[in-house]
Design an enzyme around this catalytic site. Structure first.
Site, PDB file in Angstrom:
ATOM      1  N   CYS A   1       8.817  10.031  -0.986  1.00  9.06           N
ATOM      2  CA  CYS A   1       8.074  11.266  -0.821  1.00  9.06           C
ATOM      3  C   CYS A   1       7.921  11.899  -2.190  1.00  9.06           C
ATOM      4  CB  CYS A   1       8.860  12.189   0.111  1.00  9.06           C
ATOM      5  SG  CYS A   1       8.158  13.829   0.244  1.00  9.06           S
TER       6      CYS A   1
ATOM      7  N   ASN B   1       9.035   4.341   3.809  1.00  9.15           N
ATOM      8  CA  ASN B   1       8.792   3.784   5.141  1.00  9.15           C
ATOM      9  C   ASN B   1      10.093   3.263   5.733  1.00  9.15           C
ATOM     10  OD1 ASN B   1       6.023   2.716   3.461  1.00  9.15           O
ATOM     11  ND2 ASN B   1       5.715   3.714   5.421  1.00  9.15           N
TER      12      ASN B   1
ATOM     13  N   HIS C   1       8.232   6.994   8.695  1.00 11.51           N
ATOM     14  CA  HIS C   1       9.006   7.111   7.453  1.00 11.51           C
ATOM     15  C   HIS C   1      10.444   7.455   7.834  1.00 11.51           C
ATOM     16  CE1 HIS C   1       5.786   7.222   4.220  1.00 11.51           C
ATOM     17  NE2 HIS C   1       5.133   6.980   5.346  1.00 11.51           N
TER      18      HIS C   1
ATOM     19  N   HIS D   1       3.532   4.410  12.746  1.00 12.42           N
ATOM     20  CA  HIS D   1       3.809   4.355  11.309  1.00 12.42           C
ATOM     21  C   HIS D   1       4.881   5.393  11.026  1.00 12.42           C
ATOM     22  CE1 HIS D   1       2.590   3.937   6.995  1.00 12.42           C
ATOM     23  NE2 HIS D   1       3.011   5.194   6.942  1.00 12.42           N
TER      24      HIS D   1
ATOM     25  N   ARG E   1       0.834  -1.204   0.000  1.00 11.36           N
ATOM     26  CA  ARG E   1       0.000   0.000   0.000  1.00 11.36           C
ATOM     27  C   ARG E   1       0.872   1.259   0.000  1.00 11.36           C
ATOM     28  NH1 ARG E   1      -0.834   4.827   2.451  1.00 11.36           N
ATOM     29  NH2 ARG E   1      -0.329   3.844   4.438  1.00 11.36           N
ATOM     30  N   ASP E   2       1.518   1.541   1.112  1.00  7.92           N
ATOM     31  CA  ASP E   2       2.256   2.803   1.211  1.00  7.92           C
ATOM     32  C   ASP E   2       3.476   2.794   0.291  1.00  7.92           C
ATOM     33  OD1 ASP E   2       2.640   5.361   2.115  1.00  7.92           O
ATOM     34  OD2 ASP E   2       3.449   4.802   4.061  1.00  7.92           O
TER      35      ASP E   2
END
Lengths: 309, 309
Positions: free
Chosen positions: A238, A247, A207, A205, A15-16
């Site tokens: 990003c 992440n 990064h 969560h 997902r991310d």
């Protein structure tokens, strides 16, 4: 049952990690998910049900969800940003949802076209809808440290949103350093406030945009936090900073904990395999230092690769 | 004097960062040192007096040392590996020396052609020689976690070498994770043993090869460690792992502490400038995530650059 401390890592690469990338075929995603399941991870955030125009690389959310029965032992979840996504996800059979609320108006409007308060007001109806079908709702408070539009996020606001989320029926919480500006001092401050306000230990969560991710995770562990999101290889990034890290990397997080005597259930060698697979599919070098180094020392895990010369 | 906690960062880019690189002209090194001084850092490990055949990029140690009077407020030091280097350094006017002892036979023999015990036995005569001219000797216990030849380093051995170093006349200690395999759990264990054995809080020299560096630094700070080595941009690397990260990045370490309310004296924007300068001179992309991200959020430091969009 056991005296060995343990943490719970949720893999968010599909997902991310993939959301800002060029779309890859659904079959390649399923191959990636299969490689992730082989790492031993037991929770995977597998897609998001959001606008395919906004996030073209996750436009196949239904197609991915339809295949998740292949891996019965794994808890799959999906991210949603509003009621439309909730309906899609539930129709697709997904029962564990993460609903994101930005802790700033600037990010909330840019991300979902709603004010922060409008997003908070949606928690209760979303929770009701999810619970009607026996589902589970986690609310993620995003932009919990700094907003690229509005500047620093007041930590008391994060705690307040977390409290209101729990009051509105959320089953679980997470705090997200969406743009990777948190440091251990502020991580400790924000998490302490959230725990004090809710009595809940949220997931975290992170990064690694400014290299702080693992230090933040360690500071959070010291506070009692036991749930962490990560993506293999540090996948993601990003959109505003080409080459920037995404992440925190699953293999680096797992190595930090495992080598410190804390069980993760993750096989680091297989996490590196999954990172290499998705790196190949994307045709992109990932930013994980451990991946570049090629492995961890043999004594730290029986399945780890050696860098002895 | 002040209630604000602070840490002391030693910049090691000109030594540890450059040692595995192709040689650059002395003038370029002096330009780099000037950029480092502009960051506000007050301790710089500026070169090493070792075999120019082994480390060609530091063959100009005397020429560099001859110019250090340009920056009177800065404490410059140099690394040495034996009595020959000590003589050269003292003749060149350097009065603060770091002498490295590997905590494994395999690394000691590969690095300096002596056994570990032979290297330990040299501490006393080196300390005597350094003290004769009013100098200061720090002993760095290298390979304090794992050896690429001999496997894991017993932590009690690190503590024992540290104790013997202090007994032999060392003025200060550092512990080095030479190959970047330490994690917060083992960092805490080794440092606790060294402090218990010596009563001294050692400095900490970390590499970010597996992404663990800042987490280790935070764990060490929590133990009371206040001296850290770093290099701008994460300069350096591992000769055995192409593309692997080098030292922890000065700007990432400074951001971690400053944003957590701990003073470093480092201007992060100027540290990024110095990283870009040396990256240009080497024609090499450095691995610092913060450098790739382009800066830190404005509120964290008045001189920091913004990434607000």
């Amino acid at each position: 049952m056991s005296a060995v401390p343990q943490v719970d890592i949720r893999e968010v690469g599909p997902r991310d990690g993939l959301q800002i990338e060029e779309p890859i075929p659904t079959a390649a995603k399923l191959e990636f998910i299969d490689a992730l399941v082989a790492t031993g991870v037991r929770r995977i955030e597998v897609t998001s049900f959001v606008s395919p125009r906004a996030i073209p690389s996750l436009a196949d959310a239904e197609a991915v969800a339809a295949e998740l029965g292949r891996w019965p032992g794994v808890e799959f979840s999906a991210l949603v940003a509003g009621m439309g996504g909730v309906s899609r996800a539930l129709t697709a059979g997904v029962r564990r949802l993460e609903y994101v609320v930005s802790a700033s108006d600037g990010h909330s409007r840019a991300n979902v076209g709603r004010s922060m308060e409008e997003s908070i007001a949606l928690i209760a109806p979303i929770a009701e809808r999810v619970h009607e079908v026996g589902g589970h709702l986690e609310v993620i408070v995003a932009i919990a440290f700094d907003c690229p539009f509005d500047g620093p996020t007041p930590p008391e606001r994060v705690a307040d949103i977390a409290r209101r989320a729990m009051d509105s029926g959320a089953d679980a919480l997470a705090v997200a350093d969406t743009i990777g500006t948190a440091t251990p001092g502020r991580t400790t401050d924000v998490l302490t406030r959230v725990i004090d306000a809710t009595g809940v230990k949220p997931g975290l969560h992170l990064h690694n945009t400014r290299g702080q991710g693992l230090a933040n995770a360690w500071a959070a562990y010291s506070l009692g936090i036991r749930q962490f999101d990560a993506s293999v290889g540090g996948l993601g990034g990003c959109p505003f900073a080409p080459g920037a890290s995404g992440n925190i990397a699953t293999e680096e997080l797992a190595y930090m904990f495992e080598d410190s005597g804390i069980t993760t259930g993750i096989d680091i060698g297989r996490a590196l395999d999954a990172a290499r697979l998705v790196s190949d599919r994307l045709g992109k070098r990932l930013t994980s230092n451990l991946l570049a180094a090629g492995g961890v020392p043999v004594p730290s895990g029986s399945s780890a690769t050696s860098d002895a010369t």
